[in-house]
Design a protein around this motif. Sequence first.
Motif, PDB file in Angstrom:
ATOM      1  N   GLN A   1       0.629  -0.818   0.135  1.00 31.77           N
ATOM      2  CA  GLN A   1       0.305  -0.170  -0.283  1.00 31.77           C
ATOM      3  C   GLN A   1       0.799   1.471   0.120  1.00 31.77           C
ATOM      4  O   GLN A   1       2.341   1.251   0.575  1.00 31.77           O
ATOM      5  CB  GLN A   1      -0.935  -0.341   1.523  1.00 31.77           C
ATOM      6  CG  GLN A   1      -1.488  -0.832   1.301  1.00 31.77           C
ATOM      7  CD  GLN A   1      -3.058  -1.268   0.343  1.00 31.77           C
ATOM      8  OE1 GLN A   1      -3.064  -0.108   0.201  1.00 31.77           O
ATOM      9  NE2 GLN A   1      -3.688  -1.747  -0.538  1.00 31.77           N
ATOM     10  N   ASP A   2       0.152   2.234  -0.631  1.00 33.69           N
ATOM     11  CA  ASP A   2       1.297   3.939  -0.446  1.00 33.69           C
ATOM     12  C   ASP A   2       1.542   3.711   1.323  1.00 33.69           C
ATOM     13  O   ASP A   2       2.758   4.882   1.127  1.00 33.69           O
ATOM     14  CB  ASP A   2      -0.289   5.083  -1.217  1.00 33.69           C
ATOM     15  CG  ASP A   2       0.682   5.070  -2.533  1.00 33.69           C
ATOM     16  OD1 ASP A   2       1.560   3.956  -3.713  1.00 33.69           O
ATOM     17  OD2 ASP A   2      -0.198   5.383  -3.733  1.00 33.69           O
ATOM     18  N   TYR A   3       0.982   3.881   1.895  1.00 34.24           N
ATOM     19  CA  TYR A   3       1.047   4.146   3.273  1.00 34.24           C
ATOM     20  C   TYR A   3       1.769   4.011   3.631  1.00 34.24           C
ATOM     21  O   TYR A   3       2.589   4.125   4.155  1.00 34.24           O
ATOM     22  CB  TYR A   3      -0.150   4.220   4.172  1.00 34.24           C
ATOM     23  CG  TYR A   3      -0.456   3.157   4.613  1.00 34.24           C
ATOM     24  CD1 TYR A   3      -1.915   2.942   4.246  1.00 34.24           C
ATOM     25  CD2 TYR A   3       0.232   2.488   5.433  1.00 34.24           C
ATOM     26  CE1 TYR A   3      -2.864   1.916   3.699  1.00 34.24           C
ATOM     27  CE2 TYR A   3      -1.158   1.007   4.894  1.00 34.24           C
ATOM     28  CZ  TYR A   3      -2.422   0.599   5.122  1.00 34.24           C
ATOM     29  OH  TYR A   3      -2.724  -0.084   5.311  1.00 34.24           O
TER      30      TYR A   3
ATOM     31  N   ARG B   1       4.952   2.978   2.178  1.00 32.77           N
ATOM     32  CA  ARG B   1       5.627   3.521   0.430  1.00 32.77           C
ATOM     33  C   ARG B   1       6.177   4.802   1.682  1.00 32.77           C
ATOM     34  O   ARG B   1       6.838   5.598   1.185  1.00 32.77           O
ATOM     35  CB  ARG B   1       5.109   3.307  -0.433  1.00 32.77           C
ATOM     36  CG  ARG B   1       5.560   2.520  -1.445  1.00 32.77           C
ATOM     37  CD  ARG B   1       5.252   2.553  -2.787  1.00 32.77           C
ATOM     38  NE  ARG B   1       5.265   1.335  -3.675  1.00 32.77           N
ATOM     39  CZ  ARG B   1       3.966   1.215  -3.703  1.00 32.77           C
ATOM     40  NH1 ARG B   1       2.876   1.950  -3.400  1.00 32.77           N
ATOM     41  NH2 ARG B   1       4.067   0.236  -4.997  1.00 32.77           N
ATOM     42  N   ALA B   2       4.824   5.071   1.946  1.00 37.34           N
ATOM     43  CA  ALA B   2       5.401   7.311   2.467  1.00 37.34           C
ATOM     44  C   ALA B   2       5.856   6.278   3.368  1.00 37.34           C
ATOM     45  O   ALA B   2       7.083   8.013   4.270  1.00 37.34           O
ATOM     46  CB  ALA B   2       3.326   7.128   2.448  1.00 37.34           C
TER      47      ALA B   2
ATOM     48  N   ARG C   1       8.414   4.398   4.956  1.00 35.35           N
ATOM     49  CA  ARG C   1       9.505   3.816   4.330  1.00 35.35           C
ATOM     50  C   ARG C   1      10.299   5.492   3.769  1.00 35.35           C
ATOM     51  O   ARG C   1      11.376   5.650   4.484  1.00 35.35           O
ATOM     52  CB  ARG C   1       9.159   3.430   3.054  1.00 35.35           C
ATOM     53  CG  ARG C   1       9.422   1.731   3.491  1.00 35.35           C
ATOM     54  CD  ARG C   1       9.449   0.822   2.696  1.00 35.35           C
ATOM     55  NE  ARG C   1      10.459   0.443   1.902  1.00 35.35           N
ATOM     56  CZ  ARG C   1      10.350   0.038   0.958  1.00 35.35           C
ATOM     57  NH1 ARG C   1       9.790  -0.095   0.291  1.00 35.35           N
ATOM     58  NH2 ARG C   1      11.665  -0.059   0.506  1.00 35.35           N
ATOM     59  N   ALA C   2       9.472   6.642   2.730  1.00 34.76           N
ATOM     60  CA  ALA C   2       9.344   7.905   2.605  1.00 34.76           C
ATOM     61  C   ALA C   2       9.909   8.674   3.698  1.00 34.76           C
ATOM     62  O   ALA C   2      10.649   9.378   3.352  1.00 34.76           O
ATOM     63  CB  ALA C   2       8.889   8.260   1.312  1.00 34.76           C
ATOM     64  N   LYS C   3       9.411   8.574   4.400  1.00 33.58           N
ATOM     65  CA  LYS C   3       9.703   9.420   5.683  1.00 33.58           C
ATOM     66  C   LYS C   3      10.398   9.017   6.393  1.00 33.58           C
ATOM     67  O   LYS C   3      11.019  10.006   7.240  1.00 33.58           O
ATOM     68  CB  LYS C   3       7.973   9.506   6.439  1.00 33.58           C
ATOM     69  CG  LYS C   3       6.978   9.671   6.755  1.00 33.58           C
ATOM     70  CD  LYS C   3       6.238  10.029   7.364  1.00 33.58           C
ATOM     71  CE  LYS C   3       5.559   8.803   7.892  1.00 33.58           C
ATOM     72  NZ  LYS C   3       4.265   8.831   8.363  1.00 33.58           N
ATOM     73  N   GLY C   4      11.260   8.280   6.373  1.00 34.16           N
ATOM     74  CA  GLY C   4      12.252   7.661   6.708  1.00 34.16           C
ATOM     75  C   GLY C   4      12.410   7.154   7.884  1.00 34.16           C
ATOM     76  O   GLY C   4      13.834   7.152   8.837  1.00 34.16           O
TER      77      GLY C   4
END
Lengths: 262, 323
Positions: free
Chosen positions: B219-221, B223-224, B226-229
């Motif tokens: 799901q995108d959240y 990914r989000a 992970r992208a947040k660090g």
Amino acid sequence: MSQTSLLLEGRGLSKAFPIEGGVFRHQVGSVQALRDVSFRISKGETLAVVGGSGCGKSTLARIISGLLPPDAGTLQWDGQSMAGWRRLDRARRIQMIFQDPFASLNPKLSIGTQLREVVRLAGATAAEERGRCEQLLKSVGLSGDALSHYPFQFSGGQRQRIAIARALAMKPALLIADEPLSALDVTIQAHILELLKELKKTYALTVLFISHDLAVVDSFADRVIVLQNGGVVEEGPVDTLLSCPRHAHTRALLDAVPRIPD
Amino acid sequence: MIPFLLRRSLHLIPTLIGISLISFFLMQLAPGGPVDQIADMNPHVTPEAKARIRSDLGLDRPIPAQYVSWVKRMAFLDFGTSFTDGRPVIRKISERLPATILLNILSIGLMILLALPIGWLSAIRANSLFDKAMTVLVFVGFSMPTYALALWLMILFGLNLGWLPISGWSSLNFIEVPLWRKALDIAQHLIMPTLVLGLTSLAGLSRYARNSLLEVIHQDYIRAARAKGLSFRRVYGVHAARNALIPMVTLVGLMLPDIIGGGVIIETIFAYPGIGRLGYEAIMTRDYNLIMALTVISAALTVLGNFLADALYAYADPRIRYK
């Protein structure tokens, strides 16, 4: 846009996804999502990446934000290789907004929880956390009450504002917006676009803006690269590229923009 | 949260009434009856005597009236007496209850403790060697008849190696030994039944856990996140776990009735003094009062399990508790 210093440069980026099939689920082929893509983004610039669906736009965004490793190619940040970067190194400089605000917020965690964990990573102390979260929400036009609420209590436009606040919490230099408007209603699209323009100015952001909507690109971007089948087919300043496109694919994209007759 | 639980608990009332109706009238439909059971033992019982027993037991009254008085007694946990030895049914059940609850809580606990990590590691490393090996192992356990595994374990650990006792839940000298030896003795008796029950029921939950997490991590959240660090642990442990655990709550909630009725075969094989074996014996001897009591109790536990699952759902999913 005058020539300013280079922020991010990608060279020869490629990525293929395997297709599995057959009885034993072995690899039967692959999709070349990106082939030999190079690009440069200068500080403060808005670079638009346009192309039809499946052209590799989102793959490029994910490679830059570190969500996908590239098969080949390098990324350079301010002249330094990003090869050895850890997730947090990247997150401090590059943040991303996703296309669908209904999918990109965790439905089971409150907005406060989702913002606070980033604010904490960004180095806020426990005492500062709440204030910082409220300030972030304010900067995207929401009140601090939102912190105790859950994503399902917000509309699509509000959710996208929250997603933007979440991206800004890390104080990134580069913001990747992966079709941030296409899941929203037309009237909301305009508001979010205005917000992005405003935030870009306030926070001196560099933006990588992914879109298939050339009208939006026209009003927001400085330069454009056009992707087709994973490769760059055309590149240039937004004015010249949109007014006299050289490549057939760019013309096709331009023709696809619906025009309301006067 | 509290108003939600109160409203939800009101739903229990019609369900419980329905259960009592169905189990009572099913029993009425079943051929034979308590009087035949008693009278058939004695060829000298005349039809008049039969009729008198029927009226003594209240069985000549209209069926709805019988139902009402049965429900009234049942509300106070009065399930009547057993036909085989005349002791109160509730006493017989409560004697067996601790052994069964202990066995099933241990085996369900073992299953959850194994299934969740197996499922989650399989999802995080989907299609790896570990994932494939676990798939095979888990399905071997699933396809293996419990009695076969039980017998093999008994032969290996009980007979050949002589490490573990093979039947009952305590040794003959149980009464004479000190308390810590008693505990040790019961623990030794529990090892094999727990292993058999836990390992053979692993498949469902571990596969479910794997698929549930696989669905969530794309799901995108996530990914989000992970992208947040965020760290690996925070992404999987908080963002993914919250969402992936919810579908599993239902599955675990539905296991609650197994705490009482889960091990009929296993309890019989290991001669384990639990509810499962009691029910098996009750059916074999047509001990109606006992059967009815066990049916109603396990049905009520099923309903309770559903209720608990809903409560956990509401805890885990904000959308439910706000409605």
